[in-house]
Design an enzyme around this catalytic site. Sequence first.
Site, PDB file in Angstrom:
ATOM      1  CG  ASP A  89      62.920  50.009  24.800  1.00  0.00           C
ATOM      2  OD1 ASP A  89      63.186  49.114  25.615  1.00  0.00           O
ATOM      3  OD2 ASP A  89      63.021  49.874  23.565  1.00  0.00           O
ATOM      4  CG  ASP A  90      62.547  55.279  24.598  1.00  0.00           C
ATOM      5  OD1 ASP A  90      63.536  54.601  24.250  1.00  0.00           O
ATOM      6  OD2 ASP A  90      61.660  55.625  23.802  1.00  0.00           O
ATOM      7  CG  HIS A 140      67.011  52.060  24.221  1.00  0.00           C
ATOM      8  ND1 HIS A 140      66.937  51.100  23.247  1.00  0.00           N
ATOM      9  CD2 HIS A 140      66.006  52.935  23.932  1.00  0.00           C
ATOM     10  CE1 HIS A 140      65.937  51.370  22.422  1.00  0.00           C
ATOM     11  NE2 HIS A 140      65.368  52.490  22.803  1.00  0.00           N
ATOM     12  CG  HIS A 144      66.053  56.803  21.288  1.00  0.00           C
ATOM     13  ND1 HIS A 144      65.583  56.616  20.008  1.00  0.00           N
ATOM     14  CD2 HIS A 144      65.367  55.927  22.055  1.00  0.00           C
ATOM     15  CE1 HIS A 144      64.643  55.678  20.009  1.00  0.00           C
ATOM     16  NE2 HIS A 144      64.499  55.240  21.247  1.00  0.00           N
ATOM     17  CG  HIS A 237      58.402  53.134  24.490  1.00  0.00           C
ATOM     18  ND1 HIS A 237      57.604  52.375  23.658  1.00  0.00           N
ATOM     19  CD2 HIS A 237      59.611  53.235  23.870  1.00  0.00           C
ATOM     20  CE1 HIS A 237      58.295  52.042  22.576  1.00  0.00           C
ATOM     21  NE2 HIS A 237      59.516  52.556  22.678  1.00  0.00           N
TER      22      HIS A 237
END
Length: 295
Positions: A89-90, A140, A144, A237
């Site tokens: 993620d991210d 995503h 965020h 991540h």
Amino acid sequence: MKKLLLVAALMLPALVARAETEAARIAAASEEVIATATDNAVTDQSINCSDGLGVTRVAEVDTAGGGEYGEQYRPTPLLQDKEVVLTFDDGPHPVHTREILDALAAECTKATFFYVGRMLKNFPEIAKQVQAEGHTVGTHTYSHRNLGATSLGSAEQQIESTFNIADEVLPDGVAPFFRFPYLSDPKRVRDYLAKRNIAVFGIDVDSWDWRVRSPEMVIRNVLTGLDRKGKGIILFHDIQARTAAAMPTLLAELKKRGYKVVHIVPKSKLEAVAAVEPASPTPRKRARQRKTANH
């Protein structure tokens, strides 16, 4: 666990912002290296895959009507015993993502990356490289945001603007795969995603790489979780240096312990719709979180 969820909700936006600042600082120096690596991503024949972790099978996910995967949802057949899905993620991050790609390539295995819209805008070349090397790219949100603390309209904007950016950046388009920040997934937004034929991916095993201090702890968390559950979608991540550092050893250990990687791909492509980018962030409301933190 509730305390960890609250800590995650408060800390992770700052961690993401810090990663973006670091990434911006090094992006100029990395740009030429990344472009060259992207051009050569699928031409390197020097890697011997005979002893690598590899990919046991490719799971084609039918997202018609949505679909929800991970321990917080009603069980949906996806994985068999000792099978794992690697997810990140991210990002994308111009350094740590590249390091993770190198580790994955060395083991001839594949992963799924859930990317933040503003990071995609800042580092499109590394996102292209992720796709060029055969990995799946989902999204995503744009910034965020905790979608449990926003209106449905704001959530739609966060979701659709990121799909549009990804669709413009990626030559092969973006997968209709989505992960909620903080796993905060109100039913109104899940229903919207289902109508858009977008699958939601939660997690089964958390590396907790956003809060531990060393690669060794990342490895320990993953292996402990897998020992307990026997299979699952693993969360990392790719904005974390410790994750990149842990990956070579962890992948080798997964192979040693008999775990098998499943690469998830969509049966059909996402159909983008018009959406403008979200305005500058406004103060957040606290929302009830799901079972697992960070993300």
